[in-house]
Write a protein that holds these residues in place. Structure first.
Motif, mmCIF file in Angstrom:
data_model
loop_
_atom_site.group_PDB
_atom_site.id
_atom_site.type_symbol
_atom_site.label_atom_id
_atom_site.label_comp_id
_atom_site.label_asym_id
_atom_site.label_seq_id
_atom_site.Cartn_x
_atom_site.Cartn_y
_atom_site.Cartn_z
ATOM 1 N N PRO A 11 12.092 11.304 -1.121
ATOM 2 C CA PRO A 11 10.892 12.087 -1.474
ATOM 3 C C PRO A 11 10.954 12.732 -2.851
ATOM 4 C CG PRO A 11 12.216 13.250 0.161
ATOM 5 C CD PRO A 11 12.786 11.856 0.041
ATOM 6 N N PHE A 12 12.168 13.048 -3.345
ATOM 7 C CA PHE A 12 12.277 13.715 -4.655
ATOM 8 C C PHE A 12 12.508 12.707 -5.787
ATOM 9 C CE2 PHE A 12 13.837 16.957 -1.584
ATOM 10 C CZ PHE A 12 12.810 17.880 -1.762
ATOM 11 N N GLY A 13 12.643 11.419 -5.439
ATOM 12 C CA GLY A 13 12.940 10.405 -6.457
ATOM 13 C C GLY A 13 11.871 9.331 -6.480
ATOM 14 N N GLN A 14 12.223 8.155 -5.916
ATOM 15 C CA GLN A 14 11.283 7.016 -5.952
ATOM 16 C C GLN A 14 10.003 7.266 -5.159
ATOM 17 O OE1 GLN A 14 13.135 2.959 -5.515
ATOM 18 N NE2 GLN A 14 14.875 4.232 -4.898
ATOM 19 N N GLY A 15 9.992 8.313 -4.346
ATOM 20 C CA GLY A 15 8.801 8.616 -3.551
ATOM 21 C C GLY A 15 7.839 9.572 -4.250
ATOM 22 N N TRP A 16 7.999 9.775 -5.575
ATOM 23 C CA TRP A 16 7.035 10.639 -6.290
ATOM 24 C C TRP A 16 5.630 10.069 -6.128
ATOM 25 C CZ3 TRP A 16 4.215 8.817 -10.610
ATOM 26 C CH2 TRP A 16 4.628 7.573 -11.127
ATOM 27 N N ILE A 17 4.598 10.915 -6.235
ATOM 28 C CA ILE A 17 3.234 10.443 -5.972
ATOM 29 C C ILE A 17 2.420 10.271 -7.256
ATOM 30 C CG2 ILE A 17 1.074 10.872 -4.716
ATOM 31 C CD1 ILE A 17 2.718 12.467 -2.664
#
Lengths: 125, 371
Positions: A94-100
């Motif tokens: 969520p804090f890396g590749q899952g940025w929106i």
């Protein structure tokens, strides 16, 4: 729960990362755990004007759709195109590749109003 | 939603918490929605085995010399065709032909029937039935809802697990019921071969004090705890209706596509509540048809109350919807005009102001791959 020390947080479980004048927005580890298996993400459009506290994106688990609120007011400059094919990145990183999305936010006082990692940790514990 | 103070609790609640359940309110009950994750649990049921707490559902026995005739007058399916130990799906209608509840009944004795009714309908069903009991005493109604704990064991491994769990158990055939040895108590322990997932499986009914022992024995046998989340995706992939979402007092079973559980053409089926409305509907043509829909493009998970459009005009709304974990596609059901319910009809479904292309599909959405 992971609460990285270099980020600021909204009460509604979004985080921001400052990188020069670009701000990256995502959801917290706590949020992804509450939402469970995320199967769909609808980020804002590039160029969209977003307002602090207003819905900017939607993520959906099997069970429910959840609004994601923009922590800051400004203009969307980039969205994470990986999420459409792999929405599970929101769960796994969520804090890396899952940025929106990334945005420019002219009003720095809005950043000061966000929670520190300590304050956010206190809120979720 | 229900006042949390009046929320009812399953006798298995402690076992759920111990298994890491996330609890939610459902039909007035506090029930597990998921443990390891809805997709993981869904796939376990399709490929191996899973178990669901169904203690919130109601169990009722109807017995006596008048039981058969009385049930015939209340239910759509002909009860008289049931041999001993056999069961059937049926519907209880109001005078307008609307669905009060869908249920399964088993002929558990010569003159005794065991009914399994929906959690949210327990009080409504019981008061409906009690108010219609004949005064001659020839029908005895017994509410055993609080006496039973119940667990659905579902998935291709279910029979093997049942045989290990209850050696010597007479394993019933599909839609049959038998005694379940090893869990004796205040009420008879029963095993019925049925379910709500499209997989082989059993519903196990044991005295409430034995519920946790049964749950833990299944857990030890490697069965995955499954919550209401995947119960919903599994049943929707099969097109099984959910009362309250797909069935209501506003629609008849014919509109819901459940005509094969309504014995209108069986000369031996006596009159039943709602029958004249169904006959009139059939003569005139149905006002709507519960229609399976599938997105033909990648899109968000479908949910209830999304608008369905034909040539730009709204023609209905979804009752149930999901992103099918087995198919990876958006699936839904909606009551639509009969003219739009033919498989292959092109429609659109609107989600948050955007329209996504959809097509009328055929049930079940999910077909088991040939072994």
């Amino acid at each position: 729960m992971n609460v990285p020390a270099d980020l600021r947080y909204a009460k509604t479980h979004e985080w921001i990362r400052l990188d020069g004048d670009t701000i990256t927005v995502g959801i917290t580890d706590h949020a992804q755990a509450e939402l469970t298996d995320i199967v769909y993400a609808e980020p804002p459009k590039v160029g969209a004007e977003v307002k602090a506290g207003a819905t900017a994106a939607v993520v959906e688990s099997v069970k429910a759709a959840s609004d994601i609120y923009s922590p800051l007011s400004g203009t969307v400059t980039e969205v994470n195109s990986e999420l459409s094919g792999n929405p599970a990145l929101l769960n796994t990183d969520p804090f890396g590749q899952g940025w929106i999305y990334k945005m420019k936010a002219p009003d720095s006082s809005e950043i000061d109003a966000l929670l520190t990692p300590e304050a956010y940790t206190a809120q979720i514990s | 939603m229900s006042d949390p103070i009046t929320l009812r609790h399953s006798p298995l609640e402690e076992a759920h918490i111990a298994c890491g359940a996330r609890m939610v309110e459902f039909g007035g009950w506090s029930m597990p929605v998921q443990y390891s994750g809805i997709i993981d649990e869904h796939k376990a049921v399709r490929s191996a085995s899973g178990m669901f707490d169904i203690s919130h559902m109601g169990e009722v026995t109807v017995s006596g010399p008048g039981a058969l005739a009385w049930l015939e007058s209340l239910l759509t399916n002909r009860v008289g065709k049931l041999a001993l130990t056999r069961g059937q799906y049926s519907l209880m209608l109001d005078e307008g032909g609307g669905v009060i509840d869908d249920l399964i009944l088993y002929r558990s004795g010569e003159q005794e029937y065991f009914l399994v009714i929906n959690a949210a309908c327990r009080d409504i069903d019981l008061s409906w039935m009690r108010s219609r009991l004949p005064s001659d005493g020839f029908v005895v109604l017994n509410d055993l809802g609080d006496a039973y704990a119940a667990i659905a064991l579902q998935g291709p491994d279910s029979e093997r697990i049942l045989r290990t769990l209850a050696p010597g158990c007479e394993v019933p055939k599909r839609n049959g019921i038998a005694s379940l040895p090893g869990f004796e108590g205040e009420v008879p322990s029963l095993v019925a071969r049925t379910g709500y997932t499209g997989e082989d499986g059993f519903e196990l009914f044991v005295p409430v004090a034995r519920g946790a022992a049964l749950w833990n024995a299944l857990l030890a046998a490697g069965v995955k705890p499954c919550g209401l989340g995947c119960r919903d995706t599994l049943r929707l992939e099969m097109g099984y209706p959910l009362n309250g979402s797909d069935l209501s007092r506003e629609r008849t079973p014919l509109e819901a596509g459940l005509g094969k559980f309504v014995s209108l053409d069986d000369p031996e089926k006596p009159a039943f509540t709602g029958r004249p409305v169904l006959e009139a509907q059939r003569a005139k043509g149905l006002p709507s048809q519960l229609t399976p829909l599938k997105l033909t493009v990648q899109g968000p998970p479908l949910r209830s109350h999304y608008a369905v459009l034909s040539e730009g005009a709204m023609v209905g709304e979804t009752c149930s919807g999901a992103l099918s974990p087995s198919l990876g596609e958006g699936i839904a059901v909606a009551y639509l005009p009969v003219a739009l319910s033919t498989p292959g009809t092109l429609l659109e479904i609107e989600v948050r102001g955007r329209r996504y292309a959809a097509i009328v599909a055929e049930l079940p959405f999910y077909k088991k791959p040939a072994a």
